[in-house]
Design a protein around this motif. Structure first.
Motif, PDB file in Angstrom:
ATOM      1  N   UNK A  26      29.706  31.447  35.603  1.00 53.02           N
ATOM      2  CA  UNK A  26      30.117  30.055  35.490  1.00 53.02           C
ATOM      3  C   UNK A  26      30.341  29.643  34.048  1.00 53.02           C
ATOM      4  N   UNK A  27      30.255  30.583  33.109  1.00 53.45           N
ATOM      5  CA  UNK A  27      30.460  30.288  31.690  1.00 53.45           C
ATOM      6  C   UNK A  27      31.966  30.205  31.434  1.00 53.45           C
ATOM      7  N   UNK A  28      32.500  29.023  31.036  1.00 54.03           N
ATOM      8  CA  UNK A  28      33.946  28.891  30.828  1.00 54.03           C
ATOM      9  C   UNK A  28      34.461  29.735  29.673  1.00 54.03           C
ATOM     10  N   UNK A  29      33.653  29.981  28.656  1.00 51.40           N
ATOM     11  CA  UNK A  29      34.094  30.799  27.526  1.00 51.40           C
ATOM     12  C   UNK A  29      34.328  32.237  27.968  1.00 51.40           C
ATOM     13  N   UNK A  30      33.436  32.759  28.799  1.00 51.12           N
ATOM     14  CA  UNK A  30      33.610  34.122  29.294  1.00 51.12           C
ATOM     15  C   UNK A  30      34.848  34.215  30.187  1.00 51.12           C
ATOM     16  N   UNK A  34      38.161  36.555  29.524  1.00 54.32           N
ATOM     17  CA  UNK A  34      38.626  37.519  30.524  1.00 54.32           C
ATOM     18  C   UNK A  34      40.102  37.282  30.853  1.00 54.32           C
ATOM     19  N   UNK A  35      40.505  36.005  30.996  1.00 55.42           N
ATOM     20  CA  UNK A  35      41.916  35.698  31.267  1.00 55.42           C
ATOM     21  C   UNK A  35      42.795  36.117  30.109  1.00 55.42           C
ATOM     22  N   UNK A  36      42.333  35.913  28.868  1.00 57.47           N
ATOM     23  CA  UNK A  36      43.105  36.282  27.682  1.00 57.47           C
ATOM     24  C   UNK A  36      43.303  37.792  27.617  1.00 57.47           C
ATOM     25  N   UNK A  37      42.247  38.553  27.873  1.00 61.14           N
ATOM     26  CA  UNK A  37      42.351  40.011  27.857  1.00 61.14           C
ATOM     27  C   UNK A  37      43.290  40.498  28.952  1.00 61.14           C
ATOM     28  N   UNK A  38      43.239  39.850  30.103  1.00 58.68           N
ATOM     29  CA  UNK A  38      44.114  40.233  31.207  1.00 58.68           C
ATOM     30  C   UNK A  38      45.582  39.948  30.856  1.00 58.68           C
TER      31      UNK A  38
END
Length: 124
Positions: A26-30, A34-38
């Protein structure tokens, strides 16, 4: 196994979840990381399918036509100077000897040169 774990496991199975799937913190930073790496990984994928490149060059006849116009205009102007305006078209000297159209052959020669020059600007 205690009662809470059994109930949670039963609820997950009923909702279609499996226990092998990790739970999100539930951590928005994580999640953003993850979306950026994807998205980076998706951007770095290269398509190996060949694509046809659109041909934007001029047709084969275009360059010789433009060069021909430039040479024709140059010859027209030189001929006009050599024959004092009487040739290539004697009409201008015979019928307009007192007005500005006496130099009509020069005007035509420079117009042909200008058409050739404008054609060079559009050549690819």
């Amino acid at each position: 196994m205690n009662l809470k774990k059994k109930l949670r496991k039963g609820a997950e199975e009923a909702s279609g979840r499996t226990s092998s799937r990790p739970r999100h913190s539930g951590n928005p930073a994580k999640a953003a990381k993850a979306r950026e790496e994807e998205s980076r990984a998706a951007a770095n994928r290269v398509s190996r399918v060949p694509t046809k490149v659109k041909d934007t060059s001029s047709p084969r006849w275009y360059a010789p036509t433009v060069v021909g116009m430039l040479l024709l205009g140059l010859l027209w102007v030189v001929t006009t100077y050599l024959f004092q305006g009487r040739y290539p078209i004697p009409y201008f000297v015979e019928n307009h000897s007192t007005d500005w159209l006496i130099n009509g052959n020069l005007y035509l020669g420079f117009a042909i040169l200008m058409i050739g020059f404008l054609g060079l600007l559009r050549w690819k």
